[in-house]
Design an enzyme around this catalytic site. Structure first.
Site, PDB file in Angstrom:
ATOM      1  N   ASP A   1       1.388   4.697   2.271  1.00 47.94           N
ATOM      2  CA  ASP A   1       1.025   5.340   3.536  1.00 47.94           C
ATOM      3  C   ASP A   1       1.393   6.815   3.464  1.00 47.94           C
ATOM      4  OD1 ASP A   1       0.427   2.765   5.030  1.00 47.94           O
ATOM      5  OD2 ASP A   1       2.491   2.398   4.420  1.00 47.94           O
TER       6      ASP A   1
ATOM      7  N   ASP B   1       0.844  -1.193   0.000  1.00 45.69           N
ATOM      8  CA  ASP B   1       0.000   0.000   0.000  1.00 45.69           C
ATOM      9  C   ASP B   1       0.882   1.247   0.000  1.00 45.69           C
ATOM     10  OD1 ASP B   1       1.060   0.234   2.512  1.00 45.69           O
ATOM     11  OD2 ASP B   1      -0.847   0.326   3.570  1.00 45.69           O
TER      12      ASP B   1
ATOM     13  N   ASP C   1      -3.401   4.688   2.387  1.00 43.92           N
ATOM     14  CA  ASP C   1      -3.825   5.157   3.717  1.00 43.92           C
ATOM     15  C   ASP C   1      -3.494   6.639   3.830  1.00 43.92           C
ATOM     16  OD1 ASP C   1      -4.612   2.635   4.391  1.00 43.92           O
ATOM     17  OD2 ASP C   1      -2.867   2.169   5.633  1.00 43.92           O
TER      18      ASP C   1
HETATM   19  P1  UTP Z   1       2.143  -1.122   6.577  1.00 45.40           P
HETATM   20  O1  UTP Z   1       1.249  -2.207   7.036  1.00 45.40           O
HETATM   21  O2  UTP Z   1       1.697  -0.337   5.415  1.00 45.40           O
HETATM   22  O3  UTP Z   1       3.551  -1.780   6.352  1.00 45.40           O
HETATM   23  O4  UTP Z   1       2.369  -0.173   7.818  1.00 45.40           O
HETATM   24  P2  UTP Z   1       4.753  -1.358   5.413  1.00 45.40           P
HETATM   25  O5  UTP Z   1       5.949  -1.472   6.246  1.00 45.40           O
HETATM   26  O6  UTP Z   1       4.494  -0.047   4.751  1.00 45.40           O
HETATM   27  O7  UTP Z   1       4.780  -2.529   4.393  1.00 45.40           O
HETATM   28  P3  UTP Z   1       4.107  -2.657   2.948  1.00 45.40           P
HETATM   29  O8  UTP Z   1       5.208  -2.412   2.002  1.00 45.40           O
HETATM   30  O9  UTP Z   1       3.008  -1.643   2.836  1.00 45.40           O
HETATM   31  O10 UTP Z   1       3.615  -4.051   2.878  1.00 45.40           O
HETATM   32  C1  UTP Z   1       3.347   0.847   7.862  1.00 45.40           C
HETATM   33  C2  UTP Z   1       3.560   1.281   9.251  1.00 45.40           C
HETATM   34  O11 UTP Z   1       2.430   1.953   9.731  1.00 45.40           O
HETATM   35  C3  UTP Z   1       2.026   1.435  10.959  1.00 45.40           C
HETATM   36  C4  UTP Z   1       2.587   0.044  11.039  1.00 45.40           C
HETATM   37  O12 UTP Z   1       2.872  -0.307  12.350  1.00 45.40           O
HETATM   38  C5  UTP Z   1       3.814   0.126  10.210  1.00 45.40           C
HETATM   39  O13 UTP Z   1       4.894   0.398  11.033  1.00 45.40           O
HETATM   40  N1  UTP Z   1       0.559   1.394  11.010  1.00 45.40           N
HETATM   41  C6  UTP Z   1      -0.155   0.806  10.038  1.00 45.40           C
HETATM   42  C7  UTP Z   1      -0.062   1.976  12.071  1.00 45.40           C
HETATM   43  O14 UTP Z   1       0.588   2.531  12.961  1.00 45.40           O
HETATM   44  N2  UTP Z   1      -1.421   1.928  12.147  1.00 45.40           N
HETATM   45  C8  UTP Z   1      -2.168   1.329  11.183  1.00 45.40           C
HETATM   46  O15 UTP Z   1      -3.412   1.320  11.293  1.00 45.40           O
HETATM   47  C9  UTP Z   1      -1.509   0.755  10.096  1.00 45.40           C
HETATM   48 MN    MN Z   2       2.662   0.372   3.714  1.00 45.61          MN
END
Ligand code: UTP
Ligand code: MN
Length: 528
Positions: free
Chosen positions: A337, A335, A452
């Site tokens: 972020d 995803d 997100d």
């Molecule tokens: P992700 O699940 O997107 O992982 O969360 P990532 O490391 O970016 O991996 P990929 O590449 O998308 O698979 C990113 C960070 O955001 C935090 C998670 O703990 C992670 O460190 N996070 C995610 C939150 O704090 N809250 C959430 O609701 C979702």
């Molecule tokens: Mn991510």
């Protein structure tokens, strides 16, 4: 220390807690406050009664004390023994060699000081028992068991092992076994941090976080090239099905397992069934083909720019930051972020709703509801979930834009959201979303991407950035480190110092690491 009587002063110890089989009564570890720490007290030269006294004391203070040496022991505490003597003793009495456990060998001073402080203290060199090399092969433990004290880049030299351990961790997660999931994730993570490829079991000497099971897996791979347990799992129908179902946006383990038990196996069967789906799951299923394909860095950068443009329409000086795996320099992700903030705190209020509504009307957001509230913010307790206002969306990225960029035809970023910005009009969110959703699913011009959007008040921005950069295990260990070694509570909102009874403000991630007494680890070394 006065509170710790020597052998001769041990009269009057309540006998109810003095059972040999179970030091401290029936459920002595029920009131455990520091579950990550497991203490084993060496009886030799300490004596049985003093050992019982110390056990009770530690348990009263919320420490976990193990009667037997085991994998869950993190601190072997002894009094008036040399390191070699303790190792010899453990080997003779428990049949455990130095390579069979990762606990620290510490002097009683670590124990008494920790009791005095009411929390487990960090092991300093003066606490450590020295082991001379001639009698036992010992590697200096220079690798921390906390991911936040290791530098883990994307150059994983032990993929063969980490991929296998990842499968075991995932399987544990699908079985809702949190402890096993964590154990395998930790084992995998420590191997990722090694600067060399493991080619023999001796390479693992002194490396923490590798339990008996993980070592068995590594040993089997070293000998046979594969691990039978992992191979069997990969062929296992339940594992395959639950992986498939949980890969749908909005579907968790419990739901996937329910569908599996109802006899469903494939996405087509799910589509054809009369199973009730949430709106999110419906969208997840609709766009599954796209969402299953990893997001590239080019796509992530494009989406960031498009969102930035949309945000600037409503608040020109707002700041949009790419976090998550891409900030850790990953080339692909599941995803995108994005954090949104404004240097003048308060200006960001109401922004997300405007932006999401507009992007939905424009067909940029195919699905997305706004959740969370920024009311709660600071909390003294560590929490896994944050309370930021956010939109967990499915973004519709024009494939043409990606193609153009990839073929280097698109140099001018002005055209990025060019045609997206025409015909603005805020329509009814849900209805428009659904119409666009169906249209776009049939529309091969756009690729669906999970995005997100998280809105962060400026004063919490450094904490949010640290929390949303990951990796998940890095974050988890940061919080664990803060709690157990610093008596502080860390979240994506704040850092609370329990002793000072105060929140510690931070404007940058560097300041947060400094508050925690940690060396700064840049994002690209947080791939734990
Ligand atoms: P992700 O699940 O997107 O992982 O969360 P990532 O490391 O970016 O991996 P990929 O590449 O998308 O698979 C990113 C960070 O955001 C935090 C998670 O703990 C992670 O460190 N996070 C995610 C939150 O704090 N809250 C959430 O609701 C979702
Ligand atoms: Mn991510």
């Amino acid at each position: 220390m006065a509170l710790l009587p020597r052998k001769r002063r041990c009269k009057g110890i309540p006998t109810s807690i003095a059972s040999q089989d179970n030091l401290g009564g029936s459920n002595p570890n029920d009131r455990v406050r520091f579950s990550e720490v497991g203490i084993f007290l060496v009886e030799r030269r300490m004596g049985a009664s003093r050992r019982r006294f110390l056990t009770e004391l530690a348990q009263k203070k919320g420490f976990r004390v193990e009667e037997q040496m085991s994998e869950s022991v993190t601190h072997v505490v002894s009094e008036n023994n040399t390191g070699n003597e303790v190792l010899e003793l453990l080997e003779k009495q428990n049949g455990i060699s130095r390579t069979g456990f990762n606990a620290a060998l510490v002097e009683i001073t670590w124990f008494t000081e920790s009791m005095g402080a009411g929390r487990p203290l960090e092991v300093e060199s003066r606490h450590q028992l020295q082991v001379t090399k001639d009698s036992v092969a010992v590697t200096e433990v220079s690798i921390s068991s906390y991911a936040c004290q290791r530098r883990t880049t994307l150059k994983n030299k032990n993929k063969l092992f980490t991929e296998a351990l990842k499968v075991l961790a995932e399987s544990a997660e699908l079985n809702e076994s949190e402890a096993r999931n964590l154990a395998f994730s930790r084992a995998s993570s420590i191997l990722k941090s090694l600067p060399y490829t493991v080619t023999k079991m001796e390479d693992l000497q002194g490396i923490p976080n590798l339990g008996v099971h993980s070592r068995k897996v590594i040993k089997e791979i070293l000998e046979d090239g594969t691990c039978s347990e992992v191979e069997n799992l990969l062929r296992n129908e339940r594992y395959q099905t639950l992986k498939r179902f949980t890969s749908i946006f909005g579907v968790g383990v419990k739901t996937a397992d329910k569908w599996y038990r109802e006899g469903l196996r494939t996405l087509d069967e799910l589509r054809a069934s009369d199973v009730k789906l949430t709106r999110g799951q419906e969208a997840g299923l609709l766009y599954h083909n796209d969402l299953y394909v990893p997001v590239t860095r080019t796509e992530a950068d494009l989406i960031k720019q498009i969102v930035e443009r949309a945000v600037h329409k409503f608040l020109p000086t707002a700041v949009v930051t790419l976090a998550g795996g891409f900030r850790r320099e990953k080339e692909i992700g599941h995803d995108v972020d994005l954090l949104i903030t404004h240097p003048e705190e308060g200006k960001e209020e109401g922004l997300l709703c405007q932006v999401v509504n507009w992007m939905t009307t424009e067909g940029l957001i195919l699905y997305g509801g706004i959740t969370g509230s920024s009311h709660k913010g600071r909390s003294k307790k560590p929490e896994i979930f944050d309370h930021f206002e956010k939109c967990l969306s499915i973004f519709g990225l024009k494939k043409e834009l990606v193609n153009n960029l990839e073929s280097k035809n698109l140099r001018n970023s002005d055209s990025l959201a060019g045609d997206e910005t025409q015909g603005i009009g805020l329509a009814d969110h849900t209805e428009a979303a659904q119409q666009v959703m169906v249209a776009a699913a049939c529309n091969k011009d756009r690729k669906a991407v999970r995005v997100d959007l998280v809105v962060v008040p400026y004063s919490q921005y450094a904490y949010a950035l640290l929390g949303w950069t990951g990796s998940r295990l890095f974050e988890r260990d940061l919080r664990r480190y803060a709690k157990h070694l610093k008596n502080m509570s860390l979240s994506s909102h704040s850092l609370f110092d329990i002793e000072q009874n105060a929140f510690l403000p931070a404007a940058t991630e560097e300041e947060i690491f400094a508050h925690l007494g940690l060396e700064y680890i840049p994002p690209h070394e947080r791939n734990a």
